[in-house]
Write a protein that holds these residues in place. Structure first.
Motif, PDB file in Angstrom:
ATOM      1  N   ASN A  39       0.801  -1.229   0.000  1.00 36.52           N
ATOM      2  CA  ASN A  39       0.000   0.000   0.000  1.00 36.52           C
ATOM      3  C   ASN A  39       0.831   1.275   0.000  1.00 36.52           C
ATOM      4  O   ASN A  39       0.331   2.337   0.368  1.00 36.52           O
ATOM      5  CB  ASN A  39      -1.010   0.009   1.142  1.00 36.52           C
ATOM      6  CG  ASN A  39      -2.093  -1.015   0.915  1.00 36.52           C
ATOM      7  OD1 ASN A  39      -2.513  -1.250  -0.224  1.00 36.52           O
ATOM      8  ND2 ASN A  39      -2.547  -1.648   1.982  1.00 36.52           N
ATOM      9  N   GLU A  41       2.873   4.446  -1.836  1.00 39.50           N
ATOM     10  CA  GLU A  41       2.508   5.298  -2.956  1.00 39.50           C
ATOM     11  C   GLU A  41       3.216   4.833  -4.225  1.00 39.50           C
ATOM     12  O   GLU A  41       4.411   4.537  -4.212  1.00 39.50           O
ATOM     13  CB  GLU A  41       2.891   6.748  -2.660  1.00 39.50           C
ATOM     14  CG  GLU A  41       2.512   7.701  -3.761  1.00 39.50           C
ATOM     15  CD  GLU A  41       2.854   9.142  -3.450  1.00 39.50           C
ATOM     16  OE1 GLU A  41       2.540   9.985  -4.298  1.00 39.50           O
ATOM     17  OE2 GLU A  41       3.435   9.419  -2.385  1.00 39.50           O
ATOM     18  N   VAL A  92      -9.423   2.531 -11.883  1.00 36.38           N
ATOM     19  CA  VAL A  92      -9.099   2.780 -10.475  1.00 36.38           C
ATOM     20  C   VAL A  92      -7.891   3.691 -10.398  1.00 36.38           C
ATOM     21  O   VAL A  92      -6.920   3.488 -11.116  1.00 36.38           O
ATOM     22  CB  VAL A  92      -8.778   1.460  -9.728  1.00 36.38           C
ATOM     23  CG1 VAL A  92      -8.287   1.733  -8.315  1.00 36.38           C
ATOM     24  CG2 VAL A  92      -9.983   0.540  -9.714  1.00 36.38           C
ATOM     25  N   GLU A  93      -7.985   4.684  -9.559  1.00 37.27           N
ATOM     26  CA  GLU A  93      -6.820   5.514  -9.283  1.00 37.27           C
ATOM     27  C   GLU A  93      -6.806   5.786  -7.784  1.00 37.27           C
ATOM     28  O   GLU A  93      -7.717   6.389  -7.243  1.00 37.27           O
ATOM     29  CB  GLU A  93      -6.857   6.826 -10.049  1.00 37.27           C
ATOM     30  CG  GLU A  93      -5.619   7.664  -9.785  1.00 37.27           C
ATOM     31  CD  GLU A  93      -5.546   8.911 -10.642  1.00 37.27           C
ATOM     32  OE1 GLU A  93      -4.580   9.664 -10.444  1.00 37.27           O
ATOM     33  OE2 GLU A  93      -6.421   9.133 -11.473  1.00 37.27           O
ATOM     34  N   SER A  94      -5.787   5.263  -7.132  1.00 38.14           N
ATOM     35  CA  SER A  94      -5.605   5.513  -5.710  1.00 38.14           C
ATOM     36  C   SER A  94      -4.119   5.756  -5.465  1.00 38.14           C
ATOM     37  O   SER A  94      -3.312   5.683  -6.387  1.00 38.14           O
ATOM     38  CB  SER A  94      -6.103   4.329  -4.874  1.00 38.14           C
ATOM     39  OG  SER A  94      -5.250   3.210  -5.038  1.00 38.14           O
TER      40      SER A  94
END
Length: 109
Positions: A39, A41, A92-94
């Motif tokens: 998780n 960046e 999806v963009e996270s």
């Protein structure tokens, strides 16, 4: 096989195509997912390669920024000689994950 009439020009090659799928003629879609398993960046660039190690001329995209737009990714894929008519949409963009749907609108090769 019967050789077609040349109509004045020499025929230098033939291209044979066939289909074995009931979905022939429909655009093909694939999902591309890049993520950090811890998780963290996502940072940096990536490249996509079309072809395999035993292919005569595998192609690689230009470096693609991980935070690129779907248009940027589409442009990079459409820059490959053997691919054309690629559409890309963001899914999806996270912070730790990116996912796109890539649609192959035309036949490959």
């Amino acid at each position: 096989f019967t050789e077609p009439i040349s109509n004045g020009s020499n025929i230098l090659s033939y291209k044979f195509e066939w289909a074995a799928s009931s979905s022939f003629g429909e655009p093909a879609e694939v999902r591309l997912r890049v993520f950090c398993s811890d998780n963290s960046e996502l940072l940096g660039n990536f490249r996509l390669v079309y072809g395999s190690d035993d292919a005569p001329f595998p192609e690689s995209t230009i470096p693609i920024e991980i935070r690129c737009t779907s248009d940027d990714l589409s442009q990079a894929l459409n820059g490959l000689k053997l691919l054309q008519g690629i559409n890309v949409t963001d899914v999806v963009e996270s912070l730790s994950s990116r996912e796109w749907t890539i649609t192959f609108v035309h036949d490959v090769g």
